[in-house]
Design a protein around this motif. Structure first.
Motif, short mmCIF file in Angstrom:
data_model
loop_
_atom_site.label_atom_id
_atom_site.label_comp_id
_atom_site.label_asym_id
_atom_site.label_seq_id
_atom_site.Cartn_x
_atom_site.Cartn_y
_atom_site.Cartn_z
N THR A 1 0.83 -1.20 0.00
CA THR A 1 0.00 0.00 0.00
C THR A 1 0.87 1.25 0.00
O THR A 1 2.04 1.22 0.42
CB THR A 1 -0.92 0.03 1.23
OG1 THR A 1 -0.13 0.25 2.40
CG2 THR A 1 -1.68 -1.28 1.37
N PRO A 2 0.32 2.38 -0.46
CA PRO A 2 1.11 3.62 -0.46
C PRO A 2 1.62 4.02 0.92
O PRO A 2 2.64 4.69 1.04
CB PRO A 2 0.13 4.65 -1.02
CG PRO A 2 -0.81 3.85 -1.87
CD PRO A 2 -0.97 2.54 -1.16
N ALA A 3 0.90 3.61 1.97
CA ALA A 3 1.31 3.97 3.33
C ALA A 3 2.38 3.02 3.89
O ALA A 3 2.86 3.23 5.00
CB ALA A 3 0.10 3.96 4.26
N GLY A 4 2.77 2.00 3.12
CA GLY A 4 3.81 1.09 3.58
C GLY A 4 3.32 -0.22 4.14
O GLY A 4 4.12 -1.07 4.52
N GLY A 5 1.99 -0.39 4.21
CA GLY A 5 1.46 -1.67 4.68
C GLY A 5 1.36 -2.67 3.54
O GLY A 5 1.79 -2.42 2.41
N TRP A 6 0.77 -3.82 3.84
CA TRP A 6 0.67 -4.88 2.85
C TRP A 6 -0.73 -5.49 2.88
O TRP A 6 -1.36 -5.55 3.94
CB TRP A 6 1.70 -5.98 3.12
CG TRP A 6 3.10 -5.51 2.87
CD1 TRP A 6 3.88 -4.76 3.70
CD2 TRP A 6 3.85 -5.72 1.68
NE1 TRP A 6 5.09 -4.49 3.11
CE2 TRP A 6 5.10 -5.07 1.87
CE3 TRP A 6 3.60 -6.40 0.49
CZ2 TRP A 6 6.09 -5.08 0.90
CZ3 TRP A 6 4.60 -6.41 -0.48
CH2 TRP A 6 5.83 -5.76 -0.28
N ARG A 7 -1.18 -5.92 1.73
CA ARG A 7 -2.44 -6.66 1.63
C ARG A 7 -2.17 -7.96 0.89
O ARG A 7 -1.50 -7.97 -0.15
CB ARG A 7 -3.51 -5.85 0.89
CG ARG A 7 -3.93 -4.58 1.62
CD ARG A 7 -5.07 -3.87 0.92
NE ARG A 7 -5.44 -2.65 1.62
CZ ARG A 7 -6.46 -1.86 1.27
NH1 ARG A 7 -7.20 -2.18 0.21
NH2 ARG A 7 -6.73 -0.78 1.95
N ILE A 8 -2.69 -9.04 1.43
CA ILE A 8 -2.58 -10.35 0.80
C ILE A 8 -3.96 -10.70 0.26
O ILE A 8 -4.95 -10.72 1.00
CB ILE A 8 -2.11 -11.43 1.80
CG1 ILE A 8 -0.81 -10.99 2.49
CG2 ILE A 8 -1.93 -12.76 1.10
CD1 ILE A 8 0.37 -10.81 1.57
N HIS A 9 -4.02 -11.03 -1.03
CA HIS A 9 -5.31 -11.26 -1.68
C HIS A 9 -5.60 -12.74 -1.90
O HIS A 9 -6.65 -13.06 -2.48
CB HIS A 9 -5.35 -10.52 -3.02
CG HIS A 9 -5.27 -9.03 -2.87
ND1 HIS A 9 -6.32 -8.27 -2.39
CD2 HIS A 9 -4.26 -8.16 -3.11
CE1 HIS A 9 -5.97 -6.99 -2.37
NE2 HIS A 9 -4.71 -6.90 -2.79
N GLY A 10 -4.75 -13.62 -1.45
CA GLY A 10 -5.00 -15.04 -1.61
C GLY A 10 -3.88 -15.73 -2.34
O GLY A 10 -2.88 -15.11 -2.73
N ARG A 11 -4.04 -17.03 -2.55
CA ARG A 11 -3.01 -17.83 -3.19
C ARG A 11 -3.03 -17.63 -4.70
O ARG A 11 -4.09 -17.56 -5.32
CB ARG A 11 -3.20 -19.31 -2.88
CG ARG A 11 -3.05 -19.67 -1.42
CD ARG A 11 -1.64 -19.43 -0.93
NE ARG A 11 -0.68 -20.31 -1.58
CZ ARG A 11 0.65 -20.16 -1.44
NH1 ARG A 11 1.13 -19.18 -0.73
NH2 ARG A 11 1.47 -21.00 -2.04
N SER A 12 -1.85 -17.59 -5.29
CA SER A 12 -1.76 -17.53 -6.74
C SER A 12 -1.51 -18.91 -7.34
O SER A 12 -1.44 -19.06 -8.54
CB SER A 12 -0.63 -16.58 -7.17
OG SER A 12 0.62 -17.03 -6.68
#
Length: 829
Positions: free
Chosen positions: A591-602
């Motif tokens: 994220t622009p604020a430096g955090g992270w998002r995990i959207h699932g397995r690829s």
């Protein structure tokens, strides 16, 4: 860094930099290396990647590895010399802390050594889903003493460095003791939890390791039932290789009545009493010493009590932990089994160094902490939690269901009684609590008082600082649920994997929590997001594949049984040219604020409820059925989690048998008897159509019309998605008994063929992306657009057929519980 778009649900106190272990580490690095971070985590992380050698050397000292190492290291890492086998990709072809020798068990048990100020403090606390089962605590001193006694017994049984000690075990104190005892003598520990201990699952994992010792829990408890484990183990003893010479049976720890293993006899191959299936009668609860065989070492089945006194008192008193090179194998975890038999991930001391980094710096564990993470010995998080012993904290063990019948707050009752400071479970667990209208505070106050240092404040769980969540991406609702029910407690969503036995993204005591973000990338890890080409680094706000561009010491040493070129290791994580970053297989976004998002397995891993399952495991069981020619399974995003959907393509004989079953079902339902099998299927389709509320393809009330395009073919020509209750029951029972209840799919559907590539490989990822609306180049996919989901699919029309099934697009969670094989369908057909 940009500003976060979502308000924080938790913020660190103003003095966090001065009071946390991470703040102390930051000051150590500043003083040692003449740098200044200004109290900013982002600056520390950037330095930890740019000066990785200095970072890991500082971690080595800060978490206490230097104090326990038998010999010091001469270099933080050195590249493998030419000719080393297996020939790993360059990023991982290195020996960490070259020259150092250490024993991991000695490190984890250091607070129980003579003279330690923490020796008398609690190391382990334990409980189970039954409030009437035994519970208690064990000090660091007593834990170390028990480990030494068992380790001396293992050494007396001939267990040596490099031998494998395998386990089919529950989450109990004795499991921790024997795992540490194996490490104490230099052996390799590998476990399968009793919650996933079907015959196939155990043989596929432990069988490839050929263990010298098999450790078995006598009993386990799940959803109100105490179950004996020995009957399931007896048939395995002849299928685990020819090195097995000792079976160690751990005592009941869940309140069994002693009858759970009646009639079960354990004997090893080569013993004169061995009969191969454990059916020989016995009068001693199923545990006996072996007879002959085994050469110089007599084969034996021993209890924990017998092994603990096997060595002489002098040998126990003189016991010395076996020092090993830092890169020596210590632990084997297993991949999920997506692309074949589960791969054995060989892991060394680097895993435990990384655990210490995560515990101390990211989680702020101290000797005053109490950590309770609900897990199973076969899962990486059980190892992660148990190794927190190194911090001097108390680790809470629990065996049983997280949500036992009549006790939805049972985990929180244990948390209250033990005064937890850090609580962990899967994200799905918190969703289940909220859906049930349950709050953690329903378990407060604990019976008899206690529960931390509340000091009369009246605040529930006064000692609780952090709630951790992993296993699947946390939804914003998870964050807000904890913020609402446990105000002032941080919600730390963490993400990593068994591959590294650790985290890529996790929490930070110096940063605020913004739902649904993970607070930061792991210190020392250059975590990046890659485009589809596997090379281009994507900017913040763009989703791609999670990767790590630098080597870290907790990456696997090798895959068990890999070829000299490390082909399986390379294919799992690296590009075809063996270069570039470690590619982990998650959809992620910085994220622009430096955090992270995990959207699932690829990839094609199944992950219902946060438990990773491999599709190959399912296929081996399902395709053994004579009626099934092929199968494919995916995890469909569903109700904030995922559910397993399994399609089967029938064999020629299976087609005829299934048509006969449906004809019988139609007749029983009073429908006209069809003259042909095709007519039987059409009649069944008509009955099912009435069940779902309208014509197949129509906009029935339970369907989501926007996600469903009506097929153009006539009813008689439409694909029969539904599997008969008879075949449903048979396939589900096979999965449950051979693997585990978690492997039983939520939906079991029929398809005319399995979609494959031109080379005949199942296209699980393409199916998953289509089902989840992630087809490349499309924000969503509707049935009828299946061909666009993957140009390499040889029979894309089959994918379109799969996507037309109404149950895939039901707008509520009611369909799975009433679906094919369920109660309502059975009553109608």
């Amino acid at each position: 860094m940009g500003a976060p778009t979502v308000p924080a649900t938790w913020s660190p106190p103003p003095d966090a930099a001065a009071t946390t272990r991470l703040g102390a580490f930051l000051r150590l690095v500043e003083a040692r290396h003449g740098v200044s971070f200004g109290g900013r985590f982002a600056a520390l992380h950037a330095w930890s990647v740019a000066a990785a050698d200095d970072f890991w050397a500082a971690v080595w000292d800060f978490v206490g590895f230097a104090a326990v190492a038998a010999t010091p290291y001469t270099a933080v890492w050195v590249a493998h010399p030419a000719g080393t086998t297996p020939a790993l990709p360059p990023l991982v072809a290195r020996t960490w802390f070259h020259g150092a020798t250490i024993n991991v068990a000695a490190y984890l048990l250091r607070h129980g050594a003579d003279g330690s100020p923490l020796a008398a403090t609690p190391a382990l606390a334990w409980a189970s889903e039954s409030p009437y089962a035994p519970s208690g605590v064990l000090s660091h001193r007593d834990l170390r003493a028990r480990v030494v006694a068992v380790a001396a017994g293992l050494r007396a049984r001939g267990v040596a460095p490099g031998d494998v000690v395998g386990g089919v075990v529950a989450s109990t104190v004795d499991t921790v003791v024997v795992a540490l005892a194996a490490a104490a003598v230099g052996a390799v520990w590998a476990a399968v939890g009793t919650d996933a201990a079907g015959v196939t699952a155990v043989v596929d994992r432990l069988g490839q390791l050929c263990p010298s010792v098999l450790v078995v829990s006598a009993t386990t408890v799940y959803r109100g039932r105490v179950r004996g484990c020995l009957g399931g183990v007896a048939p395995l003893l002849g299928r685990l290789g020819d090195r097995l010479h000792t079976v160690l049976v751990l005592p009941d720890a869940v309140g069994g009545d002693g009858t759970e293993n009646e009639g079960v006899f354990l004997a090893l191959p080569g013993d004169r009493n061995y009969d191969g299936d454990g059916s020989r009668p016995t009068v001693d609860g199923g545990v006996r010493g072996g007879g002959g065989g085994g050469g110089a070492l007599r084969r034996a089945v021993l209890t924990m009590a017998e092994l603990s006194v096997l060595a002489s008192p002098a040998a126990v008193a003189a016991f010395a932990f076996t020092p090993l090179p830092f890169s020596a194998p210590v632990l084997v975890l297993f991949s999920s089994g997506t692309t074949g038999a589960p791969k054995g991930l060989i892991q060394g001391a680097g895993v435990f160094l990384n655990h210490a980094k995560e515990h101390v710096l990211h989680c702020d564990l101290t000797p005053a902490s109490v950590l309770f993470f609900y897990s199973s010995p076969g899962w990486m998080m059980w190892n992660w939690a148990t190794s927190a012993l190194a911090t001097g904290a108390t680790v809470v063990l629990y065996d049983g269901s997280a949500l036992p019948p009549g006790g939805p707050t049972r985990l929180w009752e244990v948390a209250a009684a033990t005064g937890v400071t850090h609580f962990g479970a899967s994200a799905r667990y918190y969703s289940a609590l909220e859906a049930a209208g349950v709050s953690p505070t329903d378990a407060w106050p604990p019976p008899g008082g206690g529960g931390g240092d509340g000091g009369g404040s009246g605040k529930p769980f006064p000692a609780l600082l952090t709630v951790l969540a992993t296993g699947s991406p946390s939804s914003p609702a998870n964050f807000h649920y904890i913020a609402r029910t446990l105000p002032g407690v941080a919600y730390a969503s963490i993400s990593g994997g068994s591959d590294i036995n650790g985290c890529w993204c996790l929490g930070c005591p110096l940063l605020p929590v913004h739902p649904p973000e993970l607070q930061c990338a792991a210190l020392g890890a250059d975590v990046v997001v890659l485009a589809d080409d596997g090379v281009t680094r994507l900017p913040a706000g763009v989703t791609g594949e999670l990767a790590c561009a630098n080597g870290v010491p907790n990456m696997p040493l090798a895959f068990w049984g890999d070829d000299p070129a490390a082909s399986r290791y390379t294919a799992a994580y690296f590009a075809a040219d063996r270069g570039g970053p470690w590619r982990h297989g998650d959809f992620a976004e910085r994220t622009p604020a430096g955090g992270w998002r995990i959207h699932g397995r690829s990839d094609a891993t199944l992950n219902p409820g946060g438990v990773r399952l491999g599709t190959a495991d399912l296929y081996r069981v399902i395709e053994a059925d004579a009626d099934v020619a092929d199968a494919i399974a995916v995890a469909q995003a569903w109700a904030g989690d995922v559910r397993v959907v399994l399609w089967v393509a029938l064999s020629r004989g299976g087609e005829a048998a299934e048509a006969a079953r449906w004809a019988a079902a139609a007749a029983a339902a009073g429908l006209p008897a069809p003259a042909t099998p095709a007519g039987a299927l059409a009649a069944a389709a008509a009955a099912v159509a009435a069940w779902v509320g309208g014509p197949l393809g129509g906009a029935a009330p339970a369907l989501a019309p926007a996600r469903f395009a009506p097929p153009t073919t006539s009813r008689a020509q439409r694909p029969p998605w539904w599997v008969s209750p008879v075949l449903q029951a048979r396939l589900r029972a096979a999965l449950r008994s051979s693997l585990s209840p978690r492997h039983v799919p939520a939906l079991l559907l029929r398809v005319s063929a399995v979609p494959v590539t031109v080379n005949g490989k199942k296209v699980e990822v393409a199916v998953k992306r289509a089902v989840d609306g992630r087809a490349k180049g499309s924000a969503g996919i509707a049935p009828g657009a299946g061909a666009g989901a993957g140009a390499a699919i040889a029979n894309a029309e089959v994918l379109e057929e799969m996507l037309r099934c109404p149950l895939l697009w039901a707008s509520t969670g009611a369909a799975p519980s009433r679906g094919p094989g369920g109660g309502r369908l059975r009553s109608r057909l």
